[in-house]
Design an enzyme around this catalytic site. Structure first.
Site, PDB file in Angstrom:
ATOM      1  N   THR A 103       1.329   4.093   1.516  1.00  0.00           N
ATOM      2  CA  THR A 103       1.808   5.283   3.012  1.00  0.00           C
ATOM      3  C   THR A 103       3.025   3.830   3.394  1.00  0.00           C
ATOM      4  OG1 THR A 103       0.545   6.454   3.525  1.00  0.00           O
ATOM      5  CG2 THR A 103       1.640   5.972   5.249  1.00  0.00           C
ATOM      6  N   CYS A 104       2.290   2.814   3.194  1.00  0.00           N
ATOM      7  CA  CYS A 104       3.771   1.708   4.376  1.00  0.00           C
ATOM      8  C   CYS A 104       4.833   1.359   3.169  1.00  0.00           C
ATOM      9  CB  CYS A 104       2.304  -0.312   4.034  1.00  0.00           C
ATOM     10  SG  CYS A 104       1.948   0.476   5.208  1.00  0.00           S
ATOM     11  N   THR A 105       4.960   1.487   2.166  1.00  0.00           N
ATOM     12  CA  THR A 105       5.728   1.647   1.097  1.00  0.00           C
ATOM     13  C   THR A 105       6.845   1.817   1.538  1.00  0.00           C
ATOM     14  OG1 THR A 105       4.327   0.338  -0.507  1.00  0.00           O
ATOM     15  CG2 THR A 105       6.536   1.042  -1.632  1.00  0.00           C
ATOM     16  N   MET A 161       8.025   2.054   5.062  1.00  0.00           N
ATOM     17  CA  MET A 161       9.533   0.900   5.078  1.00  0.00           C
ATOM     18  C   MET A 161      10.537   1.262   3.829  1.00  0.00           C
ATOM     19  SD  MET A 161       8.800  -1.440   6.898  1.00  0.00           S
ATOM     20  CE  MET A 161       7.673  -0.379   7.901  1.00  0.00           C
ATOM     21  N   THR A 174       1.456  -1.377   0.159  1.00  0.00           N
ATOM     22  CA  THR A 174       0.115   0.401  -0.080  1.00  0.00           C
ATOM     23  C   THR A 174       0.693   1.422   0.115  1.00  0.00           C
ATOM     24  OG1 THR A 174       0.331   0.040   2.478  1.00  0.00           O
ATOM     25  CG2 THR A 174      -1.849  -1.421   1.146  1.00  0.00           C
TER      26      THR A 174
END
Length: 157
Positions: free
Chosen positions: A46-48, A51, A44
């Site tokens: 924001t998660c990408t 990380m 997703t």
């Protein structure tokens, strides 16, 4: 919620690090300070971004002996694909049974199907297993203050 000064809840989960191994927090305290970066879901936006930002700043954490682990409810095989696609150079912990998000009190519920995922949160654990930093986002798109996390890691070293 787990807070600063609390004993970090111990856990054993699959570690996606190119293969799949078992990770037990209490067995890894020699890697402290340990940064546990909870995120809702692999692949997703924001998660990408989050990380990949940890990936890009990893040298800063390694300089103080810190170790970063991403944590989500995704299966370990999904997390390995995510690691490969984004050249993540740290392990990802699979909370597929949702035990960590419960223990750390960072459960977010995605409606309308009531899917339980991790809130975006960061905890720093020192070599004694004590939480020295705790942050939980107000919404899924909010990223942590990476400099603050780094400073907390320096302080825990």
């Amino acid at each position: 919620m787990v807070d600063i000064g609390d004993d970090a809840p111990d856990f054993t989960v699959p570690l996606a690090n190119g293969g799949v191994e078992t990770f037990t927090l209490s067995d890894r305290l020699d890697e402290a300070p340990i940064v546990l970066a909870f995120f809702p879901a692999a692949f997703t936006n924001t998660c990408t971004t989050e990380m990949c930002t940890f990936r890009d700043r990893l040298a800063n954490f390694e300089d103080v002996g810190g170790t970063v682990y991403g944590v989500s409810v995704d299966l370990p095989y999904t997390l390995n694909e995510f690691r490969d696609e984004h050249d993540l150079n740290f392990g990802l912990l699979s909370d597929e049974r949702r035990e960590l998000i419960e223990a750390y009190d960072v459960v977010d519920r995605w409606e309308p199907r009531d899917i339980r995922v991790a809130k975006r949160a960061v905890f720093v654990v020192d070599g004694d297993g004590t939480v020295t930093y705790a942050w939980v986002g107000d919404n899924p798109k909010q990223e942590p203050d990476y400099e603050e996390v780094h400073e907390a890691t320096v302080d825990a070293a």
